[in-house]
Design a protein around this motif. Structure first.
Motif, PDB file in Angstrom:
ATOM      1  N   TYR A  23       0.520  -0.917  -0.462  1.00 19.57           N
ATOM      2  CA  TYR A  23      -0.576  -0.165  -0.062  1.00 19.57           C
ATOM      3  C   TYR A  23       0.781   1.497  -0.251  1.00 19.57           C
ATOM      4  O   TYR A  23       0.123   2.163  -0.905  1.00 19.57           O
ATOM      5  N   ALA A  24       1.798   1.247   1.094  1.00 20.42           N
ATOM      6  CA  ALA A  24       2.944   2.538   0.756  1.00 20.42           C
ATOM      7  C   ALA A  24       3.218   2.549  -0.685  1.00 20.42           C
ATOM      8  O   ALA A  24       3.544   4.036  -1.155  1.00 20.42           O
ATOM      9  N   TRP A  25       4.044   1.784  -1.132  1.00 20.01           N
ATOM     10  CA  TRP A  25       4.951   1.691  -2.358  1.00 20.01           C
ATOM     11  C   TRP A  25       3.681   2.542  -3.519  1.00 20.01           C
ATOM     12  O   TRP A  25       4.103   3.259  -4.443  1.00 20.01           O
ATOM     13  N   ARG A  26       2.439   2.068  -3.555  1.00 20.20           N
ATOM     14  CA  ARG A  26       1.640   2.415  -5.172  1.00 20.20           C
ATOM     15  C   ARG A  26       0.681   3.587  -4.422  1.00 20.20           C
ATOM     16  O   ARG A  26       0.399   4.259  -4.900  1.00 20.20           O
ATOM     17  N   SER A  27       0.599   4.592  -2.854  1.00 21.31           N
ATOM     18  CA  SER A  27       0.276   5.715  -2.581  1.00 21.31           C
ATOM     19  C   SER A  27       1.419   6.233  -3.165  1.00 21.31           C
ATOM     20  O   SER A  27       2.497   7.028  -2.144  1.00 21.31           O
ATOM     21  N   PRO A  28       1.603   7.642  -3.564  1.00 16.44           N
ATOM     22  CA  PRO A  28       2.106   8.189  -4.424  1.00 16.44           C
ATOM     23  C   PRO A  28       2.729   8.917  -3.183  1.00 16.44           C
ATOM     24  O   PRO A  28       3.648   9.719  -2.784  1.00 16.44           O
ATOM     25  N   LEU A  29       1.654   9.844  -2.033  1.00 10.35           N
ATOM     26  CA  LEU A  29       1.746  10.748  -1.111  1.00 10.35           C
ATOM     27  C   LEU A  29       2.707   9.615   0.420  1.00 10.35           C
ATOM     28  O   LEU A  29       3.375  10.801   0.435  1.00 10.35           O
ATOM     29  N   ILE A  30       1.921   8.441  -0.325  1.00  7.04           N
ATOM     30  CA  ILE A  30       3.322   7.559   1.403  1.00  7.04           C
ATOM     31  C   ILE A  30       4.398   7.879   1.096  1.00  7.04           C
ATOM     32  O   ILE A  30       5.074   7.714   1.992  1.00  7.04           O
ATOM     33  N   ARG A  31       4.416   7.107  -0.448  1.00  7.33           N
ATOM     34  CA  ARG A  31       6.121   6.741  -0.789  1.00  7.33           C
ATOM     35  C   ARG A  31       6.523   8.473  -1.105  1.00  7.33           C
ATOM     36  O   ARG A  31       7.981   8.093  -0.419  1.00  7.33           O
ATOM     37  N   GLY A  32       6.050   9.316  -1.069  1.00  8.32           N
ATOM     38  CA  GLY A  32       6.817  10.587  -1.125  1.00  8.32           C
ATOM     39  C   GLY A  32       7.036  11.170   0.380  1.00  8.32           C
ATOM     40  O   GLY A  32       7.898  11.264   0.625  1.00  8.32           O
ATOM     41  N   LEU A  33       5.992  10.523   1.833  1.00  9.66           N
ATOM     42  CA  LEU A  33       6.902  11.039   2.792  1.00  9.66           C
ATOM     43  C   LEU A  33       7.361  10.203   3.863  1.00  9.66           C
ATOM     44  O   LEU A  33       7.956  10.009   4.234  1.00  9.66           O
ATOM     45  N   LEU A  34       7.512   8.720   3.338  1.00 12.41           N
ATOM     46  CA  LEU A  34       8.631   7.722   4.119  1.00 12.41           C
ATOM     47  C   LEU A  34       9.714   8.353   4.018  1.00 12.41           C
ATOM     48  O   LEU A  34      10.727   7.929   4.606  1.00 12.41           O
ATOM     49  N   PRO A  35      10.701   8.961   2.796  1.00 12.49           N
ATOM     50  CA  PRO A  35      12.008   9.425   3.010  1.00 12.49           C
ATOM     51  C   PRO A  35      12.380  10.120   3.944  1.00 12.49           C
ATOM     52  O   PRO A  35      13.034  10.437   4.598  1.00 12.49           O
ATOM     53  N   MET A  36      10.818  11.226   4.100  1.00 11.93           N
ATOM     54  CA  MET A  36      11.255  12.590   5.244  1.00 11.93           C
ATOM     55  C   MET A  36      11.144  12.349   6.215  1.00 11.93           C
ATOM     56  O   MET A  36      11.008  12.284   7.380  1.00 11.93           O
ATOM     57  N   SER A  37      10.458  10.787   6.477  1.00 11.72           N
ATOM     58  CA  SER A  37       9.730  10.287   7.649  1.00 11.72           C
ATOM     59  C   SER A  37      11.352   9.802   8.437  1.00 11.72           C
ATOM     60  O   SER A  37      12.057   9.774   9.519  1.00 11.72           O
ATOM     61  N   ALA A  38      12.278   8.879   7.343  1.00 13.98           N
ATOM     62  CA  ALA A  38      12.872   9.032   7.929  1.00 13.98           C
ATOM     63  C   ALA A  38      14.484   9.681   8.803  1.00 13.98           C
ATOM     64  O   ALA A  38      14.958   9.158   8.913  1.00 13.98           O
ATOM     65  N   ALA A  39      14.157  11.229   7.364  1.00 11.24           N
ATOM     66  CA  ALA A  39      15.046  11.901   7.710  1.00 11.24           C
ATOM     67  C   ALA A  39      15.000  12.450   9.389  1.00 11.24           C
ATOM     68  O   ALA A  39      15.408  12.835   9.966  1.00 11.24           O
ATOM     69  N   SER A  40      13.388  12.925   9.418  1.00 12.60           N
ATOM     70  CA  SER A  40      13.283  13.721  10.586  1.00 12.60           C
ATOM     71  C   SER A  40      13.246  12.376  11.980  1.00 12.60           C
ATOM     72  O   SER A  40      13.902  12.772  12.776  1.00 12.60           O
ATOM     73  N   GLY A  41      13.737  10.712  11.463  1.00 11.48           N
ATOM     74  CA  GLY A  41      13.955  10.174  12.510  1.00 11.48           C
ATOM     75  C   GLY A  41      15.335  10.638  13.364  1.00 11.48           C
ATOM     76  O   GLY A  41      15.618  10.245  13.780  1.00 11.48           O
ATOM     77  N   LEU A  42      15.869  10.247  12.426  1.00 11.66           N
ATOM     78  CA  LEU A  42      17.419  10.980  12.462  1.00 11.66           C
ATOM     79  C   LEU A  42      17.085  12.517  13.610  1.00 11.66           C
ATOM     80  O   LEU A  42      18.818  12.249  14.230  1.00 11.66           O
ATOM     81  N   ILE A  43      16.466  13.671  13.448  1.00  6.85           N
ATOM     82  CA  ILE A  43      16.711  14.303  13.929  1.00  6.85           C
ATOM     83  C   ILE A  43      16.211  13.780  16.025  1.00  6.85           C
ATOM     84  O   ILE A  43      17.339  14.480  16.425  1.00  6.85           O
ATOM     85  N   PHE A  44      15.691  13.296  15.933  1.00  5.19           N
ATOM     86  CA  PHE A  44      14.717  12.521  17.829  1.00  5.19           C
ATOM     87  C   PHE A  44      16.280  11.083  17.993  1.00  5.19           C
ATOM     88  O   PHE A  44      16.296  10.507  19.248  1.00  5.19           O
ATOM     89  N   ALA A  45      17.269  11.379  17.327  1.00 10.38           N
ATOM     90  CA  ALA A  45      19.051  10.457  17.575  1.00 10.38           C
ATOM     91  C   ALA A  45      19.127  11.640  18.335  1.00 10.38           C
ATOM     92  O   ALA A  45      20.570  11.296  18.388  1.00 10.38           O
ATOM     93  N   MET A  46      19.124  12.202  19.588  1.00 13.31           N
ATOM     94  CA  MET A  46      20.414  12.807  19.765  1.00 13.31           C
ATOM     95  C   MET A  46      20.614  12.933  21.190  1.00 13.31           C
ATOM     96  O   MET A  46      21.734  13.346  21.386  1.00 13.31           O
ATOM     97  N   GLY A  47      20.413  11.251  20.877  1.00 15.07           N
ATOM     98  CA  GLY A  47      21.452  10.818  22.491  1.00 15.07           C
ATOM     99  C   GLY A  47      22.649  10.664  21.869  1.00 15.07           C
ATOM    100  O   GLY A  47      23.596   9.687  22.587  1.00 15.07           O
ATOM    101  N   LEU A  48      22.315  10.484  20.530  1.00 17.27           N
ATOM    102  CA  LEU A  48      24.138  10.181  19.493  1.00 17.27           C
ATOM    103  C   LEU A  48      24.550  11.323  19.422  1.00 17.27           C
ATOM    104  O   LEU A  48      26.116  11.101  19.229  1.00 17.27           O
ATOM    105  N   THR A  49      23.607  12.155  19.024  1.00 19.36           N
ATOM    106  CA  THR A  49      24.033  13.871  18.531  1.00 19.36           C
ATOM    107  C   THR A  49      24.850  14.767  19.177  1.00 19.36           C
ATOM    108  O   THR A  49      25.691  15.463  19.193  1.00 19.36           O
TER     109      THR A  49
END
Length: 339
Positions: A212-238
C-alpha cells in the motif's frame, strides 16, 4: 485544536502520556550521558542508538500487523508495564553499582523491542479514542504532550545528573509509568479492538502494508521524510558529543539543549494542531525550514548560539512532523471525510 480534549478518555490519555514521555526522556538523557562517561567514545552511542531504534527499523511492519489484529488497550497495558519494569531494574542496578556498558546496551535493546510495538499501538490508540473527526487535533495535541515532555524530562534529568546521579533518572521514569497505566485501566474506547477481521498472518499483513505504501504516491513521498526526521530524534547520539567536545559543557548543558528543543516544539505542535487541513506544499516548506535550523545548531560556536538554534529546530521539526503525520493519516478519503 480543542476538539480532541472535549472527550474524557483522550484527556486521561493525554495527561498520562505527558508524564510517561517526560520520564522516558529523562532516562534517555541519563543513559546516553552514562555511556559517554563510561567509554569516552561516541561510537558506543551509535551502538546504543542501534539497539534502541534498530528493532523499529527492522520489525516495524510486523509490529503494525500485530497492532492491527490486537486490542490496543490491552496491548498497551502489557508494553507500558514492561517499560516500567525495565526502568526500575535499571534503578536497582545503578543503586548497587552494577552499571556496565553491556547492561545498558542489553536493556536498550529490550526497550527498543517493546517500543516497536508500543509506539505503533499508541499512535493508533489515539484514533480509537477520538474518532476520525478529531484526528488532526489529536495528532497536534499528541505532539504538544511529547514536546512538553522534552522540556520537563531533560530539565529533571539535568538536575538529577548534577545533584543525585543517573539512578534517580531511572526511578523517575519507572514511577512516571503509573499515570498512563492508571489511565489505561480506566479507559474504554469505543473502537479499541482490531480494525478488521484477521484474514492472514503477520507476514501477509506486513506485505500488504508495504505494498500500500509503495502504491500511494503521497505515502511513498512521505516515507523518506519520515526516515530523515527520525535522525532528529537520535539526540542521544548527536548531542552528547556536541555538548562535551564542541561546546565544552557538561550534563547540565546536555539537559539544557534538550529542554530548548522542547520549548521550541511546544508552539510548533500548537501551530500544527490549530492549522487547517495539511497540504504537501506546507510539508515541503516545513521540511526545508527544519533543515536550515539544524544547520544553524550544528555550526554553533558556543552554547549561547546552540540554545536558540535548538529552539528553532524544535519549532520547525515538530510543526513539520505533526503536519506530515496528519497528512499521512488523511491519505485515505474515508478517514478524513469528517475532518
Amino acid at each position: 485544536m480543542g476538539n480532541a480534549l472535549q472527550g474524557r478518555d483522550f484527556r486521561l490519555w493525554f495527561y498520562g502520556q505527558l508524564t510517561s514521555a517526560s520520564g522516558g526522556l529523562a532516562q534517555g538523557v541519563a543513559m546516553s550521558w552514562m555511556i559517554l562517561e563510561l567509554t569516552h567514545n561516541a561510537v558506543w552511542l551509535t551502538v546504543q542508538t542501534a539497539c534502541a531504534w534498530g528493532p523499529t527499523l527492522l520489525l516495524g511492519p510486523w509490529a503494525g500487523a500485530l497492532v492491527d489484529r490486537s486490542d490496543r488497550r490491552r496491548l498497551l497495558l502489557v508494553t507500558q508495564s514492561l517499560m516500567m519494569a525495565i526502568s526500575l531494574a535499571l534503578a536497582l542496578i545503578a543503586a548497587f553499582d552494577g552499571i556496565r556498558l553491556w547492561v545498558l546496551l542489553a536493556l536498550s535493546l529490550c526497550t527498543g523491542l517493546i517500543t516497536t510495538v508500543d509506539s505503533t499501538a499508541r499512535q493508533v490508540f489515539v484514533v480509537d479514542l477520538v474518532g476520525a473527526g478529531a484526528v488532526a487535533s489529536a495528532v497536534g495535541l499528541w505532539e504538544v504532550a511529547l514536546n512538553a515532555s522534552r522540556v520537563i524530562g531533560p530539565s529533571i534529568a539535568g538536575a538529577l545528573l548534577a545533584t543525585s546521579g543517573p539512578g534517580f533518572c531511572f526511578v523517575f521514569n519507572g514511577l512516571a509509568y503509573a499515570a498512563p497505566l492508571f489511565a489505561l485501566v480506566k479507559l474504554r474506547p469505543a473502537d479499541g479492538g482490531p480494525r478488521r477481521a484477521p484474514t492472514g498472518g503477520p507476514k501477509a499483513k506486513a506485505r500488504e502494508g508495504l505494498s500500500y505504501a509503495w502504491r500511494s504516491p503521497l505515502i511513498r513521498g512521505l516515507l523518506p521524510m519520515s526516515a530523515a526526521s527520525g535522525l532528529i530524534f537520535a539526540m542521544g547520539l548527536t548531542l552528547p558529543p556536541l555538548v562535551s567536545y564542541s561546546l565544552g559543557a557538561g550534563g547540565g548543558g546536555y539537559g539544557l539543549l534538550m529542554a530548548a528543543f522542547g520549548i521550541g516544539g511546544l508552539p510548533g505542535a500548537l501551530l500544527a494542531a490549530g492549522s487547517p487541513e495539511p497540504t504537501p506544499r506546507r510539508v515541503r516548506s516545513l521540511a526545508l525550514a527544519t533543515s536550515a535550523a539544524i544547520l544553524l545548531t550544528a555550526l554553533s560556536p558556543n552554547i549561547y548560539v546552540a540554545v536558540p538554534g535548538m529552539v528553532a529546530v524544535g519549532l520547525t521539526s515538530i510543526w513539520f512532523i505533526a503536519t506530515a503525520n496528519t497528512l499521512a493519516r488523511c491519505a485515505r478519503p474515508p478517514r478524513c471525510a469528517a475532518g
